[in-house]
Design an enzyme around this catalytic site. Sequence first.
Site, PDB file in Angstrom:
ATOM      1  N   ASP A  59       1.191  -1.013  -0.402  1.00 50.49           N
ATOM      2  CA  ASP A  59       1.656  -1.330   0.956  1.00 50.49           C
ATOM      3  C   ASP A  59       0.488  -1.859   1.784  1.00 50.49           C
ATOM      4  O   ASP A  59       0.664  -2.308   2.917  1.00 50.49           O
ATOM      5  CB  ASP A  59       2.339  -0.127   1.611  1.00 50.49           C
ATOM      6  N   ASP A  98       4.237   0.435  -4.351  1.00 47.64           N
ATOM      7  CA  ASP A  98       4.228   1.452  -3.301  1.00 47.64           C
ATOM      8  C   ASP A  98       5.590   1.589  -2.647  1.00 47.64           C
ATOM      9  O   ASP A  98       6.265   0.580  -2.394  1.00 47.64           O
ATOM     10  CB  ASP A  98       3.237   1.029  -2.197  1.00 47.64           C
ATOM     11  N   GLU A 196      -7.344   9.494  -1.980  1.00 49.61           N
ATOM     12  CA  GLU A 196      -8.063   8.529  -1.137  1.00 49.61           C
ATOM     13  C   GLU A 196      -8.933   9.289  -0.133  1.00 49.61           C
ATOM     14  O   GLU A 196      -8.469  10.264   0.479  1.00 49.61           O
ATOM     15  CB  GLU A 196      -7.035   7.643  -0.409  1.00 49.61           C
TER      16      GLU A 196
HETATM   17  O1  KIV Z   1      -1.709   0.284  -0.746  1.00 50.11           O
HETATM   18  C1  KIV Z   1      -2.806   0.432  -1.322  1.00 50.11           C
HETATM   19  O2  KIV Z   1      -3.549  -0.523  -1.572  1.00 50.11           O
HETATM   20  C2  KIV Z   1      -3.189   1.768  -1.716  1.00 50.11           C
HETATM   21  C3  KIV Z   1      -4.573   1.937  -2.247  1.00 50.11           C
HETATM   22  C4  KIV Z   1      -5.503   2.046  -1.105  1.00 50.11           C
HETATM   23  C5  KIV Z   1      -4.664   3.067  -3.157  1.00 50.11           C
HETATM   24  O3  KIV Z   1      -2.446   2.681  -1.577  1.00 50.11           O
END
Ligand code: KIV
Length: 278
Positions: A59, A98, A196
């Site tokens: 996302d 995501d 994270e």
């Molecule tokens: O959306 C994304 O790029 C992420 C990474 C930071 C793990 O969730």
Amino acid sequence: MPNSSISGAPAPLSASRIRTHHLQQVKDNGGRFAMLTAYEQYTAQIFDEAGIEVLLVGDSASNNVFGNETSLPVTLDELIPLCRAVTRGARRALVVADLPFGSYEVSPAQAIESSVRLMKEAGAHAVKMEGGAFYADYVRAMVQAGIPVMAHIGFTPQSEHALGGYRVQGRGDDAVRLVEDAVALQNAGAFAVLMELVPAATAAAVERAVTVPTIGIGAGNATTGQVLVWQDMAGLRGGKMARFVKQYADLRTVLAGAAAAYAEEVRSGAFPGPEHSF
Ligand code: KIV
């Protein structure tokens, strides 16, 4: 014993298509794997051919593709075509998509419906969902529905307003909660736990506490996998980088140079030359 390559690092996975059980195999053999974001076909192809095991249609497309300030505004309808392009471009990598903010929080049923769209309409092989132990029941329901789930704990960007901005999570007593979150999500069926912005020692404790692979971003060196946003890793994005980012290229300078050279040749009449004309 891990299967070692000439460099001393475990040999890359030989699978023609990386599956979740291959990532488990990497952890069980004491190896490591690499994950990068991808949002369209060319980077998906390039990273796939470079041997990146996992591609994440994050996302983070919200900030890195659509120009938003945070990851909150991006929608499922916006992520689906990006994910479709990535799954068309990648032959070998596991493609994880995501669940964006607002697409799963209401109920396990909403999480299943959104995941099914990512897998059915966009060809995602798995989904990633932000949140701790509270979401264990959601993960259980999703896994029962046949959806492989990667959990995302620690700093969860979709909650940046609730967490008071980009801040390291899992310090001091909070480390125990983070370990509990990881164990609860694993026991619910998550095939991996991404962390994270977590202190390296806390991430190492999580890696030891769970049997599934962990993946870190700003979480030190003890996790089974590492992930970076590709525009940060390759230096396409300008501006201040987070401390955890290492830039392996300077694509912004390369592209700016190419664009300026092209403009110069158009203005001078040097392009197109006879070799580019019919
Ligand atoms: O959306 C994304 O790029 C992420 C990474 C930071 C793990 O969730």
